[in-house]
Design a protein around this motif. Structure first.
Motif, mmCIF file in Angstrom:
data_model
loop_
_atom_site.group_PDB
_atom_site.id
_atom_site.type_symbol
_atom_site.label_atom_id
_atom_site.label_comp_id
_atom_site.label_asym_id
_atom_site.label_seq_id
_atom_site.Cartn_x
_atom_site.Cartn_y
_atom_site.Cartn_z
ATOM 1 N N ILE A 1 0.851 -1.192 0.000
ATOM 2 C CA ILE A 1 0.000 0.000 0.000
ATOM 3 C C ILE A 1 0.884 1.239 0.000
ATOM 4 N N HIS A 2 0.915 1.906 -1.131
ATOM 5 C CA HIS A 2 1.704 3.133 -1.284
ATOM 6 C C HIS A 2 0.748 4.185 -1.829
ATOM 7 N N LEU A 3 0.345 5.083 -0.952
ATOM 8 C CA LEU A 3 -0.671 6.065 -1.347
ATOM 9 C C LEU A 3 -0.019 7.225 -2.084
ATOM 10 N N LEU A 4 -0.658 7.670 -3.133
ATOM 11 C CA LEU A 4 -0.128 8.792 -3.921
ATOM 12 C C LEU A 4 -0.148 10.057 -3.080
ATOM 13 N N ARG A 5 0.994 10.719 -2.958
ATOM 14 C CA ARG A 5 0.966 11.995 -2.233
ATOM 15 C C ARG A 5 1.306 13.165 -3.157
ATOM 16 N N VAL B 1 -13.002 2.502 -14.470
ATOM 17 C CA VAL B 1 -12.784 1.640 -13.314
ATOM 18 C C VAL B 1 -11.430 1.983 -12.709
ATOM 19 N N GLU B 2 -11.425 2.156 -11.387
ATOM 20 C CA GLU B 2 -10.165 2.357 -10.667
ATOM 21 C C GLU B 2 -9.960 1.148 -9.753
ATOM 22 N N PHE B 3 -8.842 0.465 -9.913
ATOM 23 C CA PHE B 3 -8.539 -0.673 -9.043
ATOM 24 C C PHE B 3 -7.619 -0.207 -7.927
ATOM 25 N N GLY B 4 -7.956 -0.553 -6.691
ATOM 26 C CA GLY B 4 -7.127 -0.166 -5.553
ATOM 27 C C GLY B 4 -7.221 1.323 -5.303
ATOM 28 N N ALA B 5 -8.433 1.782 -4.988
ATOM 29 C CA ALA B 5 -8.674 3.233 -4.880
ATOM 30 C C ALA B 5 -8.088 3.847 -3.610
ATOM 31 N N GLY B 6 -7.736 3.021 -2.628
ATOM 32 C CA GLY B 6 -7.085 3.533 -1.413
ATOM 33 C C GLY B 6 -7.952 4.536 -0.685
ATOM 34 N N THR B 7 -7.392 5.737 -0.465
ATOM 35 C CA THR B 7 -8.173 6.765 0.236
ATOM 36 C C THR B 7 -8.797 7.760 -0.753
ATOM 37 N N VAL C 1 -12.770 0.261 -7.071
ATOM 38 C CA VAL C 1 -12.654 -1.070 -6.469
ATOM 39 C C VAL C 1 -11.569 -1.034 -5.393
ATOM 40 N N GLU C 2 -11.894 -1.516 -4.217
ATOM 41 C CA GLU C 2 -10.923 -1.508 -3.117
ATOM 42 C C GLU C 2 -11.279 -2.661 -2.181
ATOM 43 N N ASP C 3 -10.274 -3.400 -1.719
ATOM 44 C CA ASP C 3 -10.621 -4.549 -0.876
ATOM 45 C C ASP C 3 -10.275 -4.361 0.599
ATOM 46 N N HIS C 4 -9.686 -3.216 0.955
ATOM 47 C CA HIS C 4 -9.380 -3.022 2.374
ATOM 48 C C HIS C 4 -10.567 -2.333 3.050
ATOM 49 N N ARG D 1 -11.171 -0.672 5.736
ATOM 50 C CA ARG D 1 -11.066 0.704 6.264
ATOM 51 C C ARG D 1 -11.022 1.720 5.134
ATOM 52 N N PHE D 2 -10.324 1.372 4.065
ATOM 53 C CA PHE D 2 -10.318 2.264 2.908
ATOM 54 C C PHE D 2 -11.708 2.346 2.279
ATOM 55 N N VAL D 3 -12.378 1.199 2.238
ATOM 56 C CA VAL D 3 -13.723 1.172 1.643
ATOM 57 C C VAL D 3 -14.634 2.151 2.380
ATOM 58 N N GLU E 1 -14.399 -5.194 -3.320
ATOM 59 C CA GLU E 1 -14.092 -6.531 -3.840
ATOM 60 C C GLU E 1 -12.629 -6.625 -4.203
ATOM 61 N N ASP E 2 -12.208 -7.854 -4.444
ATOM 62 C CA ASP E 2 -10.851 -8.129 -4.898
ATOM 63 C C ASP E 2 -10.763 -7.790 -6.392
ATOM 64 N N ALA E 3 -9.779 -6.971 -6.745
ATOM 65 C CA ALA E 3 -9.627 -6.563 -8.142
ATOM 66 C C ALA E 3 -9.407 -7.752 -9.073
ATOM 67 N N ARG E 4 -8.927 -8.859 -8.494
ATOM 68 C CA ARG E 4 -8.645 -10.027 -9.327
ATOM 69 C C ARG E 4 -9.904 -10.818 -9.664
ATOM 70 N N ALA F 1 -5.710 3.926 -12.706
ATOM 71 C CA ALA F 1 -5.439 3.324 -11.398
ATOM 72 C C ALA F 1 -3.961 3.295 -11.079
ATOM 73 N N SER F 2 -3.681 3.385 -9.791
ATOM 74 C CA SER F 2 -2.345 3.110 -9.274
ATOM 75 C C SER F 2 -2.456 1.731 -8.646
ATOM 76 N N ILE F 3 -2.041 0.731 -9.391
ATOM 77 C CA ILE F 3 -2.394 -0.635 -9.002
ATOM 78 C C ILE F 3 -1.345 -1.257 -8.082
ATOM 79 N N PRO F 4 -1.785 -2.184 -7.227
ATOM 80 C CA PRO F 4 -0.821 -2.864 -6.353
ATOM 81 C C PRO F 4 0.182 -3.644 -7.205
ATOM 82 N N TYR F 5 1.483 -3.450 -6.941
ATOM 83 C CA TYR F 5 2.522 -4.128 -7.740
ATOM 84 C C TYR F 5 2.267 -5.633 -7.822
HETATM 85 C C1 LIG Z 1 -0.628 1.351 -4.529
HETATM 86 S S1 LIG Z 1 -2.031 1.561 -3.442
HETATM 87 C C2 LIG Z 1 -2.872 2.847 -4.337
HETATM 88 C C3 LIG Z 1 -3.910 3.582 -3.527
HETATM 89 C C4 LIG Z 1 -4.553 4.806 -4.217
HETATM 90 N N1 LIG Z 1 -5.043 4.472 -5.546
HETATM 91 C C5 LIG Z 1 -3.587 5.951 -4.312
HETATM 92 O O1 LIG Z 1 -3.119 6.195 -5.429
HETATM 93 O O2 LIG Z 1 -3.298 6.574 -3.299
HETATM 94 C C6 LIG Z 1 -2.910 0.083 -3.857
HETATM 95 C C7 LIG Z 1 -4.307 -0.042 -3.279
HETATM 96 O O3 LIG Z 1 -4.856 -1.273 -3.736
HETATM 97 C C8 LIG Z 1 -5.519 -1.938 -2.680
HETATM 98 N N2 LIG Z 1 -5.461 -3.369 -3.007
HETATM 99 C C9 LIG Z 1 -4.419 -4.226 -2.852
HETATM 100 N N3 LIG Z 1 -4.725 -5.442 -3.333
HETATM 101 C C10 LIG Z 1 -6.006 -5.344 -3.803
HETATM 102 C C11 LIG Z 1 -6.887 -6.259 -4.419
HETATM 103 N N4 LIG Z 1 -6.512 -7.522 -4.671
HETATM 104 N N5 LIG Z 1 -8.113 -5.829 -4.784
HETATM 105 C C12 LIG Z 1 -8.505 -4.535 -4.541
HETATM 106 N N6 LIG Z 1 -7.711 -3.618 -3.962
HETATM 107 C C13 LIG Z 1 -6.476 -4.021 -3.600
HETATM 108 C C14 LIG Z 1 -4.769 -1.541 -1.429
HETATM 109 O O4 LIG Z 1 -5.585 -1.651 -0.272
HETATM 110 C C15 LIG Z 1 -4.407 -0.087 -1.762
HETATM 111 O O5 LIG Z 1 -5.424 0.783 -1.364
#
Ligand SMILES: C[S@@+](CC[C@H](N)C(=O)[O-])C[C@H]1O[C@@H](n2cnc3c(N)ncnc32)[C@H](O)[C@@H]1O
Length: 220
Positions: free
Chosen positions: A19-23, A44-50, A67-70, A72-74, A92-95, A108-112
């Motif tokens: 989890i690396h939030l864009l600052r 669609v944004e995957f991993g929307a974080g905050t 789409v966000e699966d955490h 607290r973020f949701v 939900e899980d982006a996968r 989206a800024s997707i989880p690596y």
């Molecule tokens: C790199 S952070 C980006 C957060 C936000 N988009 C930003 O730019 O600040 C990745 C985000 O993806 C979420 N995440 C990780 N795995 C996920 C999954 N399988 N499905 C949905 N969200 C997921 C994390 O909780 C986190 O919020």
């Protein structure tokens, strides 16, 4: 949401790996400007974080599926975007989340950790409705998927139907906490005439050249 809780059982999402939030707001602005989405478009944004990126997407007037699966973020996303009416938060899980059947973009800024799986889902199916994507991905990953000599079938197949290029380097310091490596703004645009029957023909050609094994071509 029990599954997500099980996977993220820490008190603070900010301490979770990946989890690396864009600052750096300029990165979010650049992505959204490049995507050029507007009222009526579906994004669609995957991993929307905050919601660092979601906030800029909301301003375009497009319909946004965040789409966000955490959990607290949701909850934070739901509170933050409830008033506007154009952002739908999907816990939900982006996968696994169902993807749209009608033309859509991804910003989206997707989880690596799920980059390859996600690109397979988005770019792989013959009838994918994905039109464009503007993604923040790990720098090395972006270099591999844009290489002029794709090293495996997946990348060759993606490149055969989509133009893919790196628009900018995104320094590690653009995120909180900073990851170990830099990222890239990866741009993906579907070429016309590359779905359905045409996709099947392209797939046959790529398979003939690459086979399914990642190493096959290099051994020839
Ligand atoms: C790199 S952070 C980006 C957060 C936000 N988009 C930003 O730019 O600040 C990745 C985000 O993806 C979420 N995440 C990780 N795995 C996920 C999954 N399988 N499905 C949905 N969200 C997921 C994390 O909780 C986190 O919020």
């Amino acid at each position: 949401m029990t599954t997500a809780w099980n996977r993220h059982n820490r008190n603070s999402p900010n301490n979770s790996p990946g989890i690396h939030l864009l600052r750096d707001a300029s990165v979010a602005r650049r992505l959204v400007t490049s995507a050029a989405v507007t009222t009526g478009d579906l994004v669609v944004e995957f991993g929307a974080g905050t919601g660092a990126l979601t906030a800029y997407l909301e301003r375009t007037g497009a319909r946004v599926i965040a789409v966000e699966d955490h959990p607290r973020f949701v909850r934070r996303l739901e509170r933050r975007f409830a008033a506007g009416g154009t952002v739908r938060v999907v816990a939900e899980d982006a996968r696994a989340v169902p993807l749209p059947n009608r033309p859509y973009s991804v910003v989206a800024s997707i989880p690596y950790a799920i980059s390859t799986q996600l690109l397979r889902r988005l770019l792989g199916p013959d009838d994918t409705a994905l039109v464009a994507a503007d993604l923040v991905v790990e720098w090395g990953f972006a270099k591999r998927v844009t290489s002029s000599q794709p090293r495996n079938f997946d990348v060759a197949w993606w490149q055969a139907r989509f133009d893919m290029w790196i628009a900018a380097r995104v320094p590690a310091r653009s995120f909180q906490p900073s990851p170990q490596v830099d990222s890239a703004h990866l741009v993906v645009r579907r070429r016309p005439g590359t779905r359905g029957g045409q996709a099947r023909r392209i797939r046959r050609d790529v398979r003939a050249a690459y086979g399914k094994s990642p190493n096959k071509r290099r051994r020839r």
